[in-house]
Design an enzyme around this catalytic site. Structure first.
Site, short mmCIF file in Angstrom:
data_model
loop_
_atom_site.label_atom_id
_atom_site.label_comp_id
_atom_site.label_asym_id
_atom_site.label_seq_id
_atom_site.Cartn_x
_atom_site.Cartn_y
_atom_site.Cartn_z
N GLU A 83 0.57 -1.53 7.12
CA GLU A 83 1.26 -2.78 6.75
C GLU A 83 2.65 -2.84 7.37
O GLU A 83 3.39 -3.79 7.13
CB GLU A 83 1.34 -2.91 5.23
CG GLU A 83 -0.02 -3.24 4.63
CD GLU A 83 0.00 -3.40 3.11
OE1 GLU A 83 -0.86 -4.12 2.59
OE2 GLU A 83 0.86 -2.79 2.44
N LYS B 19 0.82 -1.22 0.00
CA LYS B 19 0.00 0.00 0.00
C LYS B 19 0.85 1.27 0.00
O LYS B 19 0.54 2.24 -0.69
CB LYS B 19 -0.96 -0.01 1.19
CG LYS B 19 -1.98 -1.12 1.07
CD LYS B 19 -2.98 -1.12 2.18
CE LYS B 19 -3.78 -2.41 2.22
NZ LYS B 19 -4.51 -2.68 0.99
N LEU C 255 -16.01 4.10 -1.01
CA LEU C 255 -17.15 3.18 -1.13
C LEU C 255 -17.18 2.49 -2.48
O LEU C 255 -18.26 2.28 -3.06
CB LEU C 255 -18.45 3.97 -0.95
CG LEU C 255 -18.64 4.74 0.37
CD1 LEU C 255 -19.87 5.64 0.27
CD2 LEU C 255 -18.80 3.78 1.54
N GLY D 138 -3.76 -5.27 -12.45
CA GLY D 138 -2.60 -5.03 -11.58
C GLY D 138 -2.81 -3.85 -10.65
O GLY D 138 -3.87 -3.22 -10.65
N ASP E 103 -5.43 2.64 -3.06
CA ASP E 103 -4.10 3.27 -3.05
C ASP E 103 -4.01 4.37 -4.10
O ASP E 103 -3.40 5.41 -3.86
CB ASP E 103 -3.02 2.21 -3.30
CG ASP E 103 -3.03 1.13 -2.24
OD1 ASP E 103 -3.45 1.43 -1.10
OD2 ASP E 103 -2.65 -0.01 -2.54
N SER F 7 -8.11 3.53 -12.57
CA SER F 7 -7.25 2.37 -12.27
C SER F 7 -8.02 1.04 -12.27
O SER F 7 -7.44 0.01 -12.55
CB SER F 7 -6.53 2.58 -10.93
OG SER F 7 -7.40 2.30 -9.86
P1 ATP Z 1 -8.48 -2.02 -2.75
O1 ATP Z 1 -8.46 -2.54 -1.34
O2 ATP Z 1 -9.04 -3.01 -3.73
O3 ATP Z 1 -7.20 -1.41 -3.15
P2 ATP Z 1 -10.33 -0.23 -1.63
O4 ATP Z 1 -11.40 -1.20 -1.22
O5 ATP Z 1 -9.44 0.29 -0.58
O6 ATP Z 1 -9.50 -0.80 -2.83
P3 ATP Z 1 -12.47 1.20 -2.88
O7 ATP Z 1 -13.33 1.87 -1.90
O8 ATP Z 1 -12.98 -0.08 -3.47
O9 ATP Z 1 -11.01 1.04 -2.28
O10 ATP Z 1 -12.16 2.16 -4.11
C1 ATP Z 1 -11.43 3.37 -3.98
C2 ATP Z 1 -11.94 4.31 -5.05
O11 ATP Z 1 -11.79 3.69 -6.33
C3 ATP Z 1 -13.43 4.62 -4.93
O12 ATP Z 1 -13.65 5.70 -4.05
C4 ATP Z 1 -13.79 4.93 -6.37
O13 ATP Z 1 -13.46 6.25 -6.69
C5 ATP Z 1 -12.86 4.00 -7.18
N1 ATP Z 1 -13.57 2.75 -7.53
C6 ATP Z 1 -13.46 1.56 -6.92
N2 ATP Z 1 -14.27 0.64 -7.49
C7 ATP Z 1 -14.91 1.28 -8.49
C8 ATP Z 1 -15.89 0.89 -9.48
N3 ATP Z 1 -16.39 -0.35 -9.51
N4 ATP Z 1 -16.33 1.83 -10.34
C9 ATP Z 1 -15.87 3.11 -10.31
N5 ATP Z 1 -14.94 3.52 -9.43
C10 ATP Z 1 -14.46 2.64 -8.52
O1 RIB Z 2 -3.92 -2.22 -1.72
C1 RIB Z 2 -3.37 -3.19 -2.58
C2 RIB Z 2 -2.10 -3.74 -2.02
O2 RIB Z 2 -2.40 -4.42 -0.83
C3 RIB Z 2 -1.42 -4.73 -2.91
O3 RIB Z 2 -0.48 -4.14 -3.78
C4 RIB Z 2 -0.78 -5.69 -1.94
O4 RIB Z 2 0.62 -5.62 -1.92
C5 RIB Z 2 -1.37 -5.34 -0.57
O5 RIB Z 2 -0.45 -4.71 0.20
#
Ligand code: ATP
Ligand code: RIB
Length: 316
Positions: free
Chosen positions: A139, A39, A219, A291, A254, A286
């Site tokens: 982390e 992260k 969200l 990836g 991230d 993203s």
């Molecule tokens: P991860 O743990 O997978 O890295 P996260 O769960 O911490 O991600 P999310 O809340 O899922 O983070 O997403 C972060 C941002 O990414 C959201 O606020 C949104 O702007 C964008 N995002 C995530 N999923 C989508 C989606 N399905 N469509 C559009 N935007 C998205």
């Molecule tokens: O948020 C995504 C990250 O969580 C991945 O790159 C993985 O390394 C974990 O730390």
């Protein structure tokens, strides 16, 4: 220097699979890839790609992954004076499964990341006194993160991920902005689930009551909600754009945090809903590519000028 990251650098081993496995189940993956993750480094690279000057305080193993990772950060333009390879430690690794719908589950083994400590904060004092924005995550050891946050006098963003069930109050209090996703917010606040805006408003209130200053909850496709420390009764939703096909959401959070730091550094006078709206736009880009860091945009892919662009926001 604009953005300083104190946190993790991990190598991602990613299996793409039709659906995520059930408990005890073995599935056959379709494709395998490795990538630079963790992260902390993800957030740093996200900010650097957009054009922020960045520095990373992190620990890597004394192995070939560590050598490669250090070189990769240099190529991304990150200042690595305080990114150190440790003798007899392995570089952190993450085993990641990504389903066809773009969902993921992740196990990390921190290795050298666990060696990041308070001394690393003291050694990098010149960065702690000169950088505009500090980003931390969970982390690396919690005590080290707390030390870094308390040593910093500028704007700090704590991405409290992975979430702790009993987050120390000091940790909540010590960051200017406390940011988690919906499942992390649910775990921290004891909510059964957070799947709608009403539940996310309750979680914002609870995190405020627990001692956090400004709170942001991401969200997924709904965007993000926030409440500021100086406007405790104003709960705001900033929607995200709808994307045609979600390929891989790993690292979306991230991309959001790195972009938020970039927009806060470049447009310090912009309203928070503007900075969050722009960060959502970057994160939504993203999720359309596979990836983690490989899916983050650079300035050619996407550039947002907050002096001319306006993002929607709604009171909750
Ligand atoms: P991860 O743990 O997978 O890295 P996260 O769960 O911490 O991600 P999310 O809340 O899922 O983070 O997403 C972060 C941002 O990414 C959201 O606020 C949104 O702007 C964008 N995002 C995530 N999923 C989508 C989606 N399905 N469509 C559009 N935007 C998205
Ligand atoms: O948020 C995504 C990250 O969580 C991945 O790159 C993985 O390394 C974990 O730390």
């Amino acid at each position: 220097m604009e953005v300083l990251v104190f946190g993790s650098a991990i190598v991602d081993f990613i299996s793409y699979v039709e659906r995520l496995p059930r408990l005890g189940e073995t599935l056959k993956g379709r494709k395998f890839a490795t990538g630079y993750g963790g992260k902390g480094a993800n957030q740093c690279v996200a900010a650097a790609r957009l054009g922020a000057s960045t520095a990373m305080i992190a620990k890597l193993g004394d192995d070939s992954w560590g050598n490669d990772y250090l070189e990769h950060l240099r190529q991304e333009g990150v200042d690595v004076e305080f990114t150190q390879q440790c003798k007899n430690e392995t570089t952190g690794v993450a085993q990641i499964s990504v389903s066809d719908g773009g969902d993921n589950c992740i196990i990390i083994t921190p290795g050298a990341n666990d060696a990041l400590n308070g001394e690393d904060v003291s050694k990098a004092e010149k960065l702690f006194t000169s950088c505009k924005i500090l980003i931390c995550q969970l982390e690396v050891p919690v005590e080290s993160t707390l030390h870094a946050l308390q040593a910093f006098k500028g704007i700090s963003i704590l991405n409290a991920a992975p979430a702790l069930q009993n987050t120390p109050i000091e940790l909540l209090k010590s960051a200017t902005i406390f940011c988690v996703n919906e499942s992390e917010a649910a775990l921290m606040t004891g909510a059964y689930e957070i799947v709608n805006l009403e539940q996310s408003k309750e979680a914002l209130m609870k995190l405020q009551e627990m001692g956090a200053n400004t709170v942001v909850i991401t969200l997924g496709s709904l965007g993000a909600v926030y409440v500021k420390s100086d406007k405790k009764n104003e709960f705001i939703h900033v929607p995200s754009i709808t994307v045609e096909k979600v390929v891989d959401t790993t690292g979306a959070g991230d991309a959001f945090i790195g972009a938020l730091a970039y927009f806060m550094a470049k447009y310090p006078k912009s309203a928070l809903h503007q900075q969050i709206g722009a960060a959502c736009r970057i994160a939504s880009y993203s999720v359309q590519y596979p990836g983690t860091q490989s899916s983050f945009p650079n300035q050619q892919d996407m550039s947002i000028n907050l002096d001319v662009e306006n993002f929607d926001w709604f009171l909750l």
